[in-house]
Scaffold this motif. Sequence first.
Motif, PDB file in Angstrom:
ATOM      1  N   GLU A 138       0.841 -30.527  18.342  1.00 28.27           N
ATOM      2  CA  GLU A 138       2.049 -29.694  18.379  1.00 28.27           C
ATOM      3  C   GLU A 138       2.792 -30.015  19.666  1.00 28.27           C
ATOM      4  OE1 GLU A 138       1.655 -25.312  19.110  1.00 28.27           O
ATOM      5  OE2 GLU A 138      -0.465 -25.762  18.810  1.00 28.27           O
ATOM      6  N   LEU A 139       4.096 -29.745  19.647  1.00 26.23           N
ATOM      7  CA  LEU A 139       4.946 -30.195  20.738  1.00 26.23           C
ATOM      8  C   LEU A 139       6.026 -29.181  21.052  1.00 26.23           C
ATOM      9  CD1 LEU A 139       5.894 -32.642  22.546  1.00 26.23           C
ATOM     10  CD2 LEU A 139       7.330 -33.302  20.608  1.00 26.23           C
TER      11      LEU A 139
ATOM     12  N   ALA B 148      12.267 -34.210   9.650  1.00 27.40           N
ATOM     13  CA  ALA B 148      10.837 -33.970   9.404  1.00 27.40           C
ATOM     14  C   ALA B 148      10.015 -35.017  10.142  1.00 27.40           C
ATOM     15  CB  ALA B 148      10.545 -34.012   7.912  1.00 27.40           C
ATOM     16  N   LEU B 149       9.008 -34.538  10.841  1.00 25.74           N
ATOM     17  CA  LEU B 149       8.058 -35.405  11.531  1.00 25.74           C
ATOM     18  C   LEU B 149       6.676 -35.081  10.981  1.00 25.74           C
ATOM     19  CD1 LEU B 149       9.358 -34.965  15.187  1.00 25.74           C
ATOM     20  CD2 LEU B 149       9.909 -36.794  13.601  1.00 25.74           C
ATOM     21  N   GLY B 150       6.110 -35.994  10.245  1.00 21.98           N
ATOM     22  CA  GLY B 150       4.793 -35.751   9.665  1.00 21.98           C
ATOM     23  C   GLY B 150       4.773 -34.596   8.690  1.00 21.98           C
TER      24      GLY B 150
ATOM     25  N   THR C 124       0.873 -30.291  13.414  1.00 20.81           N
ATOM     26  CA  THR C 124       1.080 -31.299  12.377  1.00 20.81           C
ATOM     27  C   THR C 124      -0.100 -32.257  12.378  1.00 20.81           C
ATOM     28  OG1 THR C 124       3.472 -31.153  12.729  1.00 20.81           O
ATOM     29  CG2 THR C 124       2.675 -33.111  11.595  1.00 20.81           C
ATOM     30  N   ALA C 125      -0.563 -32.648  11.202  1.00 24.15           N
ATOM     31  CA  ALA C 125      -1.702 -33.569  11.077  1.00 24.15           C
ATOM     32  C   ALA C 125      -1.388 -34.888  11.782  1.00 24.15           C
ATOM     33  CB  ALA C 125      -2.022 -33.821   9.617  1.00 24.15           C
TER      34      ALA C 125
ATOM     35  N   ILE D 131       7.680 -30.921  29.031  1.00 28.46           N
ATOM     36  CA  ILE D 131       7.015 -31.280  27.777  1.00 28.46           C
ATOM     37  C   ILE D 131       5.639 -30.629  27.765  1.00 28.46           C
ATOM     38  CG2 ILE D 131       6.084 -33.183  26.403  1.00 28.46           C
ATOM     39  CD1 ILE D 131       8.185 -34.979  27.859  1.00 28.46           C
ATOM     40  N   ASP D 132       5.307 -30.011  26.655  1.00 23.91           N
ATOM     41  CA  ASP D 132       3.986 -29.428  26.461  1.00 23.91           C
ATOM     42  C   ASP D 132       3.482 -29.921  25.106  1.00 23.91           C
ATOM     43  OD1 ASP D 132       1.680 -27.936  26.417  1.00 23.91           O
ATOM     44  OD2 ASP D 132       2.675 -25.986  26.490  1.00 23.91           O
ATOM     45  N   ALA D 133       2.503 -30.810  25.132  1.00 28.79           N
ATOM     46  CA  ALA D 133       1.935 -31.367  23.901  1.00 28.79           C
ATOM     47  C   ALA D 133       0.461 -30.989  23.828  1.00 28.79           C
ATOM     48  CB  ALA D 133       2.094 -32.885  23.887  1.00 28.79           C
TER      49      ALA D 133
END
Length: 186
Positions: free
Chosen positions: A95-96, A43-45, A69-70, A111-113
Motif C-alpha cells: 500500500e502507498l 488502476a494499479l494492480g 494491493t497484491a 512517501i509511506d509505502a
Amino acid sequence: PRLACTDLSMTVNARKLPPLAFDGSFELRGDSGGLRIRGAGPALGGNRLGIDFSRTGRISVTALRLAPTALAKLVPLFAPWVEVPEEAGLVGSAELAVDIVTGRGQSRATIDAKLSGVGFQNAAATWIGEKLALDLKAELDLAKEPLAWRANVSGDAGQFLGGPVLLDLVRNPLKIHASGRFDGQL
C-alpha cells in the motif's frame, strides 16, 4: 461564485503511457481562488489510485493513495527495471501514500509505502522470503537541485534466506536510515 462538478470523468493520453482514466469531482471557488479535485485515478494492480488535490493561494497539496494491493498484480509496473520470475511465487501486498506540498518556495514530497505478508522463492531455493513486512518512509525536497532525500526502511516481521544468510526480522528487526542527493543521472 462557485463552479463545481460532482460527476467528472476524463481520460488523459500521454505519449509514453497508456490512457489514464480519472473519475471524481472538482470545485473552483471564485471568492478564494481555491481549487479542489478528488477522485480515483488509473488502476494499479486492480485498485484505483486515490487522488486529492487542492490549491489555495500559492499553496498546492496533492495526496495519492493506493489501498493494499497484491504484489503479484503490481509486478508488471516494474518490469522495465526489475525482473521477477513467475516461478518465484510472489505473494503479499503493498500500500502507498504520497503527499506533495508546493508553493511559497517549497516543494516537498513524503512517501509511506508498506509491504506485508511478502513471500517468494527462487527455483534453486537459495532465495526465500516468508511473511516479510517492510515499511519505507521517505522525504524528498523537490525544490533543491540536486534533489535532496531522506529515507527510513524498517522491518519487524518475517524471515529471509539468501544463500547461507538468514535474516529473522522478528528477532532482529531491520532499521536502515539513508539520505543523499540525486541529480537525475544514473
